[in-house]
Motif scaffolding. Sequence first.
Motif, mmCIF file in Angstrom:
data_model
loop_
_atom_site.group_PDB
_atom_site.id
_atom_site.type_symbol
_atom_site.label_atom_id
_atom_site.label_comp_id
_atom_site.label_asym_id
_atom_site.label_seq_id
_atom_site.Cartn_x
_atom_site.Cartn_y
_atom_site.Cartn_z
ATOM 1 N N PRO A 245 4.143 5.914 13.191
ATOM 2 C CA PRO A 245 3.913 5.784 11.749
ATOM 3 C C PRO A 245 5.213 5.800 10.963
ATOM 4 O O PRO A 245 6.195 6.456 11.345
ATOM 5 C CB PRO A 245 3.051 7.013 11.434
ATOM 6 C CG PRO A 245 2.468 7.436 12.734
ATOM 7 C CD PRO A 245 3.474 7.071 13.769
ATOM 8 N N GLU B 256 7.629 8.270 4.564
ATOM 9 C CA GLU B 256 7.562 7.892 3.158
ATOM 10 C C GLU B 256 8.806 7.099 2.749
ATOM 11 O O GLU B 256 9.940 7.507 3.007
ATOM 12 C CB GLU B 256 7.436 9.139 2.279
ATOM 13 C CG GLU B 256 7.297 8.862 0.800
ATOM 14 C CD GLU B 256 5.944 8.252 0.453
ATOM 15 O OE1 GLU B 256 5.851 7.617 -0.617
ATOM 16 O OE2 GLU B 256 4.986 8.431 1.236
ATOM 17 N N ARG C 49 5.673 -4.254 6.436
ATOM 18 C CA ARG C 49 4.924 -2.990 6.406
ATOM 19 C C ARG C 49 5.748 -1.951 5.663
ATOM 20 O O ARG C 49 6.970 -1.878 5.820
ATOM 21 C CB ARG C 49 4.648 -2.550 7.845
ATOM 22 C CG ARG C 49 3.758 -1.337 8.012
ATOM 23 C CD ARG C 49 3.507 -1.081 9.489
ATOM 24 N NE ARG C 49 2.635 -2.085 10.067
ATOM 25 C CZ ARG C 49 1.316 -1.920 10.232
ATOM 26 N NH1 ARG C 49 0.758 -0.776 9.878
ATOM 27 N NH2 ARG C 49 0.593 -2.872 10.760
ATOM 28 N N TRP C 50 5.083 -1.150 4.830
ATOM 29 C CA TRP C 50 5.809 -0.095 4.122
ATOM 30 C C TRP C 50 4.873 1.084 3.878
ATOM 31 O O TRP C 50 3.656 0.960 3.970
ATOM 32 C CB TRP C 50 6.379 -0.621 2.808
ATOM 33 C CG TRP C 50 5.393 -0.885 1.725
ATOM 34 C CD1 TRP C 50 5.042 -0.057 0.692
ATOM 35 C CD2 TRP C 50 4.590 -2.075 1.549
ATOM 36 N NE1 TRP C 50 4.085 -0.644 -0.106
ATOM 37 C CE2 TRP C 50 3.802 -1.882 0.387
ATOM 38 C CE3 TRP C 50 4.468 -3.271 2.261
ATOM 39 C CZ2 TRP C 50 2.906 -2.841 -0.062
ATOM 40 C CZ3 TRP C 50 3.580 -4.222 1.808
ATOM 41 C CH2 TRP C 50 2.818 -4.016 0.658
ATOM 42 N N CYS C 51 5.492 2.239 3.563
ATOM 43 C CA CYS C 51 4.740 3.478 3.347
ATOM 44 C C CYS C 51 4.985 3.979 1.933
ATOM 45 O O CYS C 51 6.124 4.224 1.538
ATOM 46 C CB CYS C 51 5.156 4.545 4.369
ATOM 47 S SG CYS C 51 4.245 6.111 4.209
ATOM 48 N N THR C 52 3.902 4.123 1.174
ATOM 49 C CA THR C 52 3.956 4.656 -0.183
ATOM 50 C C THR C 52 2.846 5.680 -0.351
ATOM 51 O O THR C 52 1.680 5.395 -0.038
ATOM 52 C CB THR C 52 3.783 3.543 -1.234
ATOM 53 O OG1 THR C 52 4.851 2.603 -1.121
ATOM 54 C CG2 THR C 52 3.777 4.122 -2.647
ATOM 55 N N THR D 282 0.575 6.451 2.664
ATOM 56 C CA THR D 282 -0.300 5.401 3.188
ATOM 57 C C THR D 282 0.521 4.176 3.557
ATOM 58 O O THR D 282 1.410 3.773 2.801
ATOM 59 C CB THR D 282 -1.376 5.011 2.154
ATOM 60 O OG1 THR D 282 -2.175 6.152 1.850
ATOM 61 C CG2 THR D 282 -2.266 3.900 2.689
ATOM 62 N N GLU D 283 0.222 3.590 4.712
ATOM 63 C CA GLU D 283 0.904 2.356 5.115
ATOM 64 C C GLU D 283 0.141 1.140 4.622
ATOM 65 O O GLU D 283 -1.087 1.064 4.736
ATOM 66 C CB GLU D 283 1.049 2.290 6.641
ATOM 67 C CG GLU D 283 2.091 3.223 7.190
ATOM 68 C CD GLU D 283 2.440 2.946 8.647
ATOM 69 O OE1 GLU D 283 2.158 1.817 9.118
ATOM 70 O OE2 GLU D 283 2.980 3.853 9.295
#
Length: 287
Positions: free
Chosen positions: A2, A5, A98-101, A104-105
């Motif tokens: 995963p 952030e 793909r990114w995480c904010t 949540t991905e």
Amino acid sequence: MPLAEGQIQVRGLVMGPGTMFETLRGFDPWSRQARAEQGDGRAWGDGAWSGAEWTAETVVPIPLRVKNAADRTPGGWVAAHQLLAEAFAPSHEDLELRWCTGGTEYVLFGRPRMVEPEVATAPAGWTYTRAAFVALDPTVYSGVEHSVSLGLPSTIGGLTVPLTVPVTVDATVIAGRVTVTNAGRKATGLRLRIDGPVPEPRVSLLTDAGTATLRFWLTLTSGQWLDIDTAARTVYLNGTASRRGLTSADGGGWPILPPGGDAELAFDAAAYNASALLTAFWRDAWH
């Protein structure tokens, strides 16, 4: 693994906190522009007119500061830059951004388009670098792809001998239906796979707006399967031969998951076979 952030990933290369690629202000996967199918002036009147409108493809800027923490030399920068250039090389197929904010991905699908370093600082072992990704599909999807499998409906219990009516026959229908959920704020398509043997399979999606059913006027033998994309409206036998001409959409058209709620997915056929299998894949979707 995963993403943490604030991290971003393209082709397996992770950028952002804890990497050689520090993300700067300006990374924006959320901005959108509208695309009008018609936007010409009125031939016999004032002003202009517009027809159907859609969301245009999205260019996502990814500003970076590239530095090799283990080797802060020109050679160390080149090594880091080559990793970035490889991740953003041209592609013959859509890739994931793909990114995480907020823990949540999310993911966009498209093509890398630019890697542009300001090489004046490269001798010092770092550069500001502008990268870009073009999301040909502007829909933001969940990083997790959901899936569910179900067989054809069958009955258990009840009576099978002739009786004088009226009479109550208790029986329970098992399999054949399952609840699916799109937790996003935008409708999203389904990817379906039907594995034979199964004669004239059909797939229905039951929502508050009605029922959409796909019927396939063919028989799948053992070892054959259908790949269906309800957003692209494609149907392929064994992954290669189109069977779109043997497909009909009844009721509400091609099944599309509505946003923010549950729907019921149903699998049926002209005759029961215990080996028949429907597998559905989908992602939550946002604007």
